[in-house]
Motif scaffolding. Structure first.
Motif, mmCIF file in Angstrom:
data_model
loop_
_atom_site.group_PDB
_atom_site.id
_atom_site.type_symbol
_atom_site.label_atom_id
_atom_site.label_comp_id
_atom_site.label_asym_id
_atom_site.label_seq_id
_atom_site.Cartn_x
_atom_site.Cartn_y
_atom_site.Cartn_z
ATOM 1 N N ARG A 82 37.955 38.179 32.243
ATOM 2 C CA ARG A 82 37.433 38.217 33.608
ATOM 3 C C ARG A 82 36.087 38.906 33.605
ATOM 4 O O ARG A 82 35.872 39.856 32.845
ATOM 5 C CB ARG A 82 38.400 38.955 34.548
ATOM 6 N N PRO A 105 34.677 38.245 48.061
ATOM 7 C CA PRO A 105 35.726 39.257 48.239
ATOM 8 C C PRO A 105 35.872 40.179 47.027
ATOM 9 O O PRO A 105 35.928 39.724 45.886
ATOM 10 C CB PRO A 105 36.995 38.424 48.449
ATOM 11 N N GLY A 106 35.893 41.464 47.310
ATOM 12 C CA GLY A 106 36.112 42.458 46.267
ATOM 13 C C GLY A 106 34.878 42.849 45.486
ATOM 14 O O GLY A 106 34.953 43.745 44.636
ATOM 15 N N CYS A 107 33.733 42.220 45.747
ATOM 16 C CA CYS A 107 32.527 42.551 44.974
ATOM 17 C C CYS A 107 31.967 43.895 45.421
ATOM 18 O O CYS A 107 31.750 44.118 46.615
ATOM 19 C CB CYS A 107 31.470 41.462 45.127
ATOM 20 N N ARG A 108 31.716 44.767 44.460
ATOM 21 C CA ARG A 108 31.224 46.114 44.751
ATOM 22 C C ARG A 108 29.702 46.192 44.667
ATOM 23 O O ARG A 108 29.103 47.221 44.981
ATOM 24 C CB ARG A 108 31.818 47.103 43.748
ATOM 25 N N VAL A 290 37.379 36.568 42.870
ATOM 26 C CA VAL A 290 38.662 37.071 43.341
ATOM 27 C C VAL A 290 38.746 38.526 42.899
ATOM 28 O O VAL A 290 38.606 38.821 41.703
ATOM 29 C CB VAL A 290 39.843 36.267 42.762
ATOM 30 N N ASP A 291 38.917 39.429 43.858
ATOM 31 C CA ASP A 291 38.919 40.862 43.544
ATOM 32 C C ASP A 291 37.667 41.258 42.769
ATOM 33 O O ASP A 291 37.712 42.069 41.837
ATOM 34 C CB ASP A 291 40.170 41.243 42.758
ATOM 35 N N GLY A 292 36.529 40.646 43.154
ATOM 36 C CA GLY A 292 35.246 41.036 42.576
ATOM 37 C C GLY A 292 34.951 40.497 41.198
ATOM 38 O O GLY A 292 34.020 40.969 40.545
#
Length: 335
Positions: A82, A105-108, A290-292
């Motif tokens: 990932r 979504p989830g990107c920091r 997905v989740d960054g």
């Protein structure tokens, strides 16, 4: 031809499975509303040839080399499955920033486009301020000027944007000499300078590193001729890297993800979440964050989507002619 370069398929072999698509974008980006790409299938799977329309045949031949590398040669070993990715914020107004970030979504981390020729610096500041507000104090912000500033403009802009705690500034100026100068001018601020166009559109992609003109490199698989050549450049440069996309379809993003998976040290979130900028894709299972993060995997186009987003006879003929010219350049370079 280098020892590990994939043998060049014939033009007929490439055309046997070639499909040209035109994918609408969610928001205008790089001056376009539709992203065109040519896809074809090799022994290793589907691959992508999608140099931007303004690129000449010599530049396009590197993109073809990358497509052949990914479609006809087994990739190097993957070190991760990932890849953390950044959100990409085009030159939108501040009120649109929240909607853009919601597509990641989830990107920091967010990369924000700045330095557009038609917009004042105040618009860039307002956009970056909106991104900082949306991400909060723990979010990471990098800005990308695409070489749009001269050195004085860059210095002024970096001062104006520094209060938003920048992770780095990407390609603030166009030339290696300018990058070196702006790096000296803002060194005391502790904001790194990244090079993108000075790597992927340069006769010598290592020149910026050899000149000490950048603190990190933005690496893109297609413009640099493929995964293997990009890995050689990374090893020779000896600088941290961010693996990024060229607004690819998910097929092309799979190539970038596999490159990122093979980089020994990946210290920054990568610019490989750009399927979120597309309003349509060529697969039912696109490489969306997905989740960054995105997965490292091959992508199989869906025949119905290839048909739905077919570019039409005129644009397909344009791409076929372009493929032929790029193939001739690449064949000549390898002879």
């Amino acid at each position: 031809m280098t020892d590990d370069a994939a043998p060049l398929p014939t033009l007929d072999d490439l055309l046997a499975t070639a499909r040209v698509v035109a994918l609408p974008l969610v928001t205008r980006f790089r001056g376009i509303d539709v992203r065109e790409a040519m896809l074809f299938e090799g022994p290793e799977g589907w691959t992508e040839f999608s140099p931007f329309a303004e690129y000449d045949d010599d530049e396009a031949s590197a993109w073809l080399a990358a497509a052949v590398d990914f479609g006809w040669t087994a990739p190097p070993p993957a070190l991760r499955d990932r890849i953390p990715v950044n959100a990409t914020v085009p030159a939108v107004d501040p009120d649109s920033v929240g909607a853009v970030l919601a597509r990641f979504p989830g990107c920091r981390t967010a990369k924000v486009k700045v330095g557009g020729g038609d917009e004042p610096l105040s618009a860039d500041v307002a956009r970056v301020r909106a991104v900082r507000h949306a991400l909060g104090p723990e979010g990471r912000i990098r800005v990308d000027a695409n070489g749009g500033w001269n050195v004085d403009e860059a210095e002024h802009a970096i001062h104006a944007l520094a209060p938003f705690d920048l992770e780095y500034v990407e390609q603030p100026c166009a030339t290696v000499a300018e990058l070196a100068e702006i790096g000296v001018r803002v060194k005391y601020m502790g904001i790194p300078i990244a090079a993108d166009e000075s790597v992927r559109r340069a006769d010598d992609p290592l020149a910026v590193a050899e000149a000490g003109a950048a603190d990190l490199l933005v690496i893109k698989a297609q413009p640099l001729g493929g995964i293997r050549r990009a890995l050689r450049i990374i090893a020779a440069a000896g600088l941290p890297v961010v693996v990024s996309s060229a607004l690819d379809t998910s097929v092309g993003l799979a190539m970038g993800a596999r490159l990122a998976a093979s980089v020994p040290s990946l210290d920054y979130d990568c610019g490989l979440g750009t399927a979120s900028l597309l309003a349509a894709d060529v697969t039912r299972d696109p490489l969306l964050p997905v989740d960054g993060a995105i997965e490292v995997r091959r992508v199989l186009p869906d025949p119905a989507l290839l048909q739905r987003y077919d570019a039409g006879p005129e644009r397909t003929d344009w791409w076929i002619e372009r493929l032929g010219r790029a193939h001739a350049v690449l064949a000549d370079a390898r002879s």
